[in-house]
Design a protein around this motif. Structure first.
Motif, PDB file in Angstrom:
ATOM      1  N   THR A 120      21.614 -10.193 -15.917  1.00 48.11           N
ATOM      2  CA  THR A 120      22.241 -11.620 -14.704  1.00 48.11           C
ATOM      3  C   THR A 120      22.536 -12.714 -15.025  1.00 48.11           C
ATOM      4  O   THR A 120      22.652 -13.279 -13.706  1.00 48.11           O
ATOM      5  N   ALA A 121      21.385 -13.416 -15.666  1.00 45.75           N
ATOM      6  CA  ALA A 121      21.465 -14.644 -16.149  1.00 45.75           C
ATOM      7  C   ALA A 121      23.145 -14.970 -16.328  1.00 45.75           C
ATOM      8  O   ALA A 121      23.566 -16.105 -16.758  1.00 45.75           O
ATOM      9  N   ARG A 122      22.978 -14.187 -17.354  1.00 48.55           N
ATOM     10  CA  ARG A 122      24.533 -14.860 -18.080  1.00 48.55           C
ATOM     11  C   ARG A 122      25.567 -14.729 -17.384  1.00 48.55           C
ATOM     12  O   ARG A 122      26.838 -15.706 -17.148  1.00 48.55           O
ATOM     13  N   GLY A 123      25.779 -13.506 -15.851  1.00 46.74           N
ATOM     14  CA  GLY A 123      26.695 -13.915 -15.064  1.00 46.74           C
ATOM     15  C   GLY A 123      26.280 -15.072 -14.590  1.00 46.74           C
ATOM     16  O   GLY A 123      27.542 -15.718 -13.769  1.00 46.74           O
ATOM     17  N   ALA A 124      25.316 -15.261 -14.023  1.00 49.35           N
ATOM     18  CA  ALA A 124      25.023 -16.751 -13.170  1.00 49.35           C
ATOM     19  C   ALA A 124      25.535 -17.854 -13.551  1.00 49.35           C
ATOM     20  O   ALA A 124      25.133 -18.980 -13.427  1.00 49.35           O
ATOM     21  N   GLY A 125      26.199 -17.809 -15.191  1.00 49.61           N
ATOM     22  CA  GLY A 125      25.784 -19.426 -15.757  1.00 49.61           C
ATOM     23  C   GLY A 125      24.974 -20.147 -16.132  1.00 49.61           C
ATOM     24  O   GLY A 125      24.660 -21.369 -16.522  1.00 49.61           O
ATOM     25  N   LEU A 126      23.646 -19.367 -16.073  1.00 52.54           N
ATOM     26  CA  LEU A 126      22.388 -19.807 -16.227  1.00 52.54           C
ATOM     27  C   LEU A 126      21.771 -19.091 -18.033  1.00 52.54           C
ATOM     28  O   LEU A 126      20.586 -19.925 -18.448  1.00 52.54           O
ATOM     29  N   LEU A 127      22.194 -18.650 -18.671  1.00 52.61           N
ATOM     30  CA  LEU A 127      22.241 -17.534 -19.557  1.00 52.61           C
ATOM     31  C   LEU A 127      22.378 -18.821 -21.002  1.00 52.61           C
ATOM     32  O   LEU A 127      23.926 -19.595 -21.226  1.00 52.61           O
ATOM     33  N   ALA A 128      21.666 -19.859 -22.040  1.00 49.10           N
ATOM     34  CA  ALA A 128      21.980 -20.673 -22.481  1.00 49.10           C
ATOM     35  C   ALA A 128      22.395 -19.742 -24.233  1.00 49.10           C
ATOM     36  O   ALA A 128      21.546 -18.302 -24.769  1.00 49.10           O
ATOM     37  N   ALA A 129      23.268 -20.436 -24.875  1.00 47.76           N
ATOM     38  CA  ALA A 129      23.414 -20.197 -25.961  1.00 47.76           C
ATOM     39  C   ALA A 129      22.228 -19.460 -27.043  1.00 47.76           C
ATOM     40  O   ALA A 129      22.152 -18.342 -27.531  1.00 47.76           O
ATOM     41  N   ASP A 130      20.787 -19.894 -27.380  1.00 44.75           N
ATOM     42  CA  ASP A 130      19.547 -19.669 -27.733  1.00 44.75           C
ATOM     43  C   ASP A 130      19.496 -18.283 -27.013  1.00 44.75           C
ATOM     44  O   ASP A 130      17.506 -18.423 -27.529  1.00 44.75           O
ATOM     45  N   GLY A 131      19.895 -17.976 -25.678  1.00 43.44           N
ATOM     46  CA  GLY A 131      18.764 -17.193 -25.113  1.00 43.44           C
ATOM     47  C   GLY A 131      17.046 -17.053 -24.253  1.00 43.44           C
ATOM     48  O   GLY A 131      17.064 -16.449 -23.560  1.00 43.44           O
ATOM     49  N   THR A 132      17.562 -18.529 -23.887  1.00 40.64           N
ATOM     50  CA  THR A 132      17.043 -19.258 -22.512  1.00 40.64           C
ATOM     51  C   THR A 132      17.658 -19.467 -21.485  1.00 40.64           C
ATOM     52  O   THR A 132      18.858 -19.636 -21.369  1.00 40.64           O
ATOM     53  N   VAL A 133      16.116 -19.364 -20.524  1.00 34.99           N
ATOM     54  CA  VAL A 133      17.553 -19.155 -18.909  1.00 34.99           C
ATOM     55  C   VAL A 133      17.058 -20.238 -18.769  1.00 34.99           C
ATOM     56  O   VAL A 133      16.044 -20.855 -18.049  1.00 34.99           O
ATOM     57  N   ALA A 134      17.869 -21.056 -18.317  1.00 33.53           N
ATOM     58  CA  ALA A 134      18.131 -22.746 -17.234  1.00 33.53           C
ATOM     59  C   ALA A 134      17.935 -22.210 -15.769  1.00 33.53           C
ATOM     60  O   ALA A 134      18.046 -21.560 -15.407  1.00 33.53           O
ATOM     61  N   ALA A 135      17.281 -23.398 -15.389  1.00 31.58           N
ATOM     62  CA  ALA A 135      16.859 -23.095 -14.061  1.00 31.58           C
ATOM     63  C   ALA A 135      18.499 -23.438 -13.400  1.00 31.58           C
ATOM     64  O   ALA A 135      18.925 -23.694 -13.036  1.00 31.58           O
ATOM     65  N   SER A 136      18.863 -23.286 -11.856  1.00 33.15           N
ATOM     66  CA  SER A 136      19.916 -23.477 -11.262  1.00 33.15           C
ATOM     67  C   SER A 136      19.945 -24.998 -11.172  1.00 33.15           C
ATOM     68  O   SER A 136      18.720 -25.331 -10.278  1.00 33.15           O
ATOM     69  N   ILE A 137      21.122 -25.247 -11.118  1.00 34.53           N
ATOM     70  CA  ILE A 137      21.446 -27.049 -10.597  1.00 34.53           C
ATOM     71  C   ILE A 137      20.893 -27.100  -9.505  1.00 34.53           C
ATOM     72  O   ILE A 137      20.096 -28.216  -9.284  1.00 34.53           O
ATOM     73  N   THR A 142      31.026 -27.568 -10.702  1.00 35.74           N
ATOM     74  CA  THR A 142      30.814 -26.892 -12.094  1.00 35.74           C
ATOM     75  C   THR A 142      29.209 -25.739 -11.500  1.00 35.74           C
ATOM     76  O   THR A 142      29.954 -24.830 -11.898  1.00 35.74           O
ATOM     77  N   ALA A 143      28.415 -25.833 -10.828  1.00 35.91           N
ATOM     78  CA  ALA A 143      27.429 -24.710 -10.951  1.00 35.91           C
ATOM     79  C   ALA A 143      27.970 -23.672 -10.441  1.00 35.91           C
ATOM     80  O   ALA A 143      27.756 -22.634 -10.152  1.00 35.91           O
ATOM     81  N   PHE A 144      29.551 -23.879  -9.561  1.00 33.82           N
ATOM     82  CA  PHE A 144      29.896 -22.586  -8.618  1.00 33.82           C
ATOM     83  C   PHE A 144      30.948 -22.131  -9.439  1.00 33.82           C
ATOM     84  O   PHE A 144      31.678 -21.134  -9.032  1.00 33.82           O
ATOM     85  N   CYS A 145      31.029 -22.202 -10.682  1.00 32.90           N
ATOM     86  CA  CYS A 145      32.592 -21.829 -11.882  1.00 32.90           C
ATOM     87  C   CYS A 145      31.579 -20.574 -13.120  1.00 32.90           C
ATOM     88  O   CYS A 145      30.566 -21.080 -13.050  1.00 32.90           O
ATOM     89  N   SER A 146      32.695 -20.085 -13.764  1.00 34.80           N
ATOM     90  CA  SER A 146      32.070 -19.398 -14.679  1.00 34.80           C
ATOM     91  C   SER A 146      32.146 -20.285 -16.108  1.00 34.80           C
ATOM     92  O   SER A 146      33.415 -21.734 -16.066  1.00 34.80           O
ATOM     93  N   PRO A 147      32.050 -20.581 -17.022  1.00 31.15           N
ATOM     94  CA  PRO A 147      31.914 -21.233 -18.336  1.00 31.15           C
ATOM     95  C   PRO A 147      33.001 -21.573 -18.477  1.00 31.15           C
ATOM     96  O   PRO A 147      33.409 -22.538 -18.623  1.00 31.15           O
ATOM     97  N   ALA A 148      33.984 -20.303 -18.488  1.00 32.96           N
ATOM     98  CA  ALA A 148      35.520 -20.535 -18.856  1.00 32.96           C
ATOM     99  C   ALA A 148      36.365 -21.250 -18.137  1.00 32.96           C
ATOM    100  O   ALA A 148      37.176 -21.763 -18.867  1.00 32.96           O
ATOM    101  N   ASN A 149      36.054 -21.501 -17.332  1.00 35.45           N
ATOM    102  CA  ASN A 149      37.118 -22.865 -16.452  1.00 35.45           C
ATOM    103  C   ASN A 149      36.153 -23.872 -16.073  1.00 35.45           C
ATOM    104  O   ASN A 149      36.893 -24.228 -14.931  1.00 35.45           O
TER     105      ASN A 149
END
Length: 399
Positions: free
Chosen positions: A10-27, A360-367
């Motif tokens: 879920t966090a990954r889909g929302a773009g909030l999952l960091a590489a170290d596995g932590t979840v960032a707050a939404s923008i 960018t808060a509304f975009c997938s990381p790749a784009n």
């Protein structure tokens, strides 16, 4: 302890999952907190700073006084179901059975959650238009779906139809259409909506429409996809009272669709909130029955607010696209020397005493790189606040 579970996708889909596995707050949370901390004018989060119509507020007070404070029926109170049916017929000539083709939800977000979770299997593909409302990515991830965004490009933010044709395939289960669109303010052209219906039929996909800004369009008519030929049988229409009546905290939304689809969505929805907002349901029903003049007035008033902020943004040096609907303007900060909208948003309180949100808060990381210099400003605020924000933003052009 290892924290496995659906939260990660879920966090990954929302773009909030960091590489170290932590979840960032939404923008959105970050920018609202920044506004509170600095005292900056908050044009980031899309909520009005004025209450809705008095008749609707009074209807809620009366419902509380009348004891409408316990669990409502699972599908929603009949008074609201019937008002939604009247609304859909009055504005769009859609005839709905209030007892089987409408479902009341805890806002449009729960409607989206219940719909996506009910209608996809792990591995199904879900098409959205990017930039996209951030909940879509999180919910697609929660359901185990595969997110396939179709880009919207400046200046008009209409879909690339060739890209849409290439993205919708036999693997597509849902096509999510947010129209009027958040964050760009675009209203999709009729031929685009007709192509979506054609592709859904060809590939046996279901269309899910997020129409919460349906009454907030400017010289561009709102066309519900469900009204187009061949669309009704495979369309889930979602809306809410929050944006129309400036009552975003009430969280009263609804879904309309063929009864078989509503039954499937209800099977999931009943295990989310079960029910909600008992005294607010008859109040929103009262709002939906307001005269046409109310709906015309709110659109005209919001258009004026849009123009005030648009003038201020242009004077500050931004390039903007004038939106056809919703609460939001997208501004390109490149002429001001900023290529990173997120960095600019974090500095705006210091530079101009204003808070905004990067696209960018509304975009997938790749784009995200494609939208890096773009910033969203909300204009659903009092005129005097928009005028003050415009004055303060003028400082950017004098840097």
């Amino acid at each position: 302890m290892t924290m496995s579970g659906a939260w990660r996708r879920t966090a990954r889909g929302a773009g909030l999952l960091a590489a170290d596995g932590t979840v960032a707050a939404s923008i959105f949370a970050e920018m609202s907190a920044l506004a509170m901390r600095t005292g900056a004018i908050n044009l980031g989060q899309g909520f009005p700073d004025e209450d809705g119509p008095a008749v609707v507020l009074e209807a809620a007070r009366q419902a509380i006084s009348d004891g409408v404070n316990q669990y409502p029926p699972g599908r929603g109170q009949p008074v609201l179901l019937e008002a939604i049916a009247r609304h859909q017929f009055r504005f769009y000539a859609l005839e709905l059975d209030p007892g089987s083709e409408i479902l009341v939800t805890a806002g449009a977000t729960e409607a989206l959650a219940a719909t996506i979770l009910a209608l996809i299997e792990p591995g199904d593909e879900v098409v959205t238009f990017e930039p996209f409302y951030d909940a879509y990515g999180g919910l697609i991830g929660l359901g185990g779906g595969i997110h396939r965004p179709v880009p919207l490009r400046a200046p008009d933010y209409q879909p690339d139809l060739d890209a849409l044709r290439a993205t919708v395939t036999d693997r597509t289960r849902l096509i999510i259409v947010n129209d009027p669109h958040n964050p760009t303010g675009a209203v999709f052209a009729r031929h685009t909506l007709e192509l979506i219906v054609e592709l859904a039929q060809r590939h046996d996909a279901i269309i899910v429409t997020d129409e919460v800004y349906e009454h907030l369009t400017f010289q561009a008519p709102h066309i519900p996809i469900a009204t187009l030929p061949g669309a009704w049988d495979r369309t889930v229409t979602i809306s809410s009272g929050g944006k129309t009546f400036s009552l975003t905290g009430w969280k009263v939304g609804w879904v309309s669709a063929p009864s078989s689809i509503i039954t499937a969505i209800l099977a999931v929805k009943q295990f989310l909130t079960y029910v909600s907002a008992a005294p607010f349901q008859p109040a929103i029903a009262a709002g939906l029955d307001l005269p046409d003049s109310y709906f015309a007035h709110i659109a005209a008033e919001l258009e004026h607010k849009r123009d005030v902020l648009a003038t201020g943004l242009r004077a500050a040096g931004f390039e903007i696209t004038l939106p056809q609907g919703s609460y939001f303007i997208v501004a390109d900060a490149t002429p001001l020397g900023f290529t990173d909208g997120a960095e600019l948003c974090r500095r705006l309180p210091e530079l101009a005493g204003v808070v905004a949100v990067p696209i960018t808060a509304f975009c997938s990381p790749a784009n995200r790189a494609d939208y890096a210099p773009l910033v969203r400003f909300a204009y659903c605020k009092k005129i005097e606040l928009l005028e003050q924000a415009s004055k303060q933003l003028a400082n950017l052009s004098r840097r």
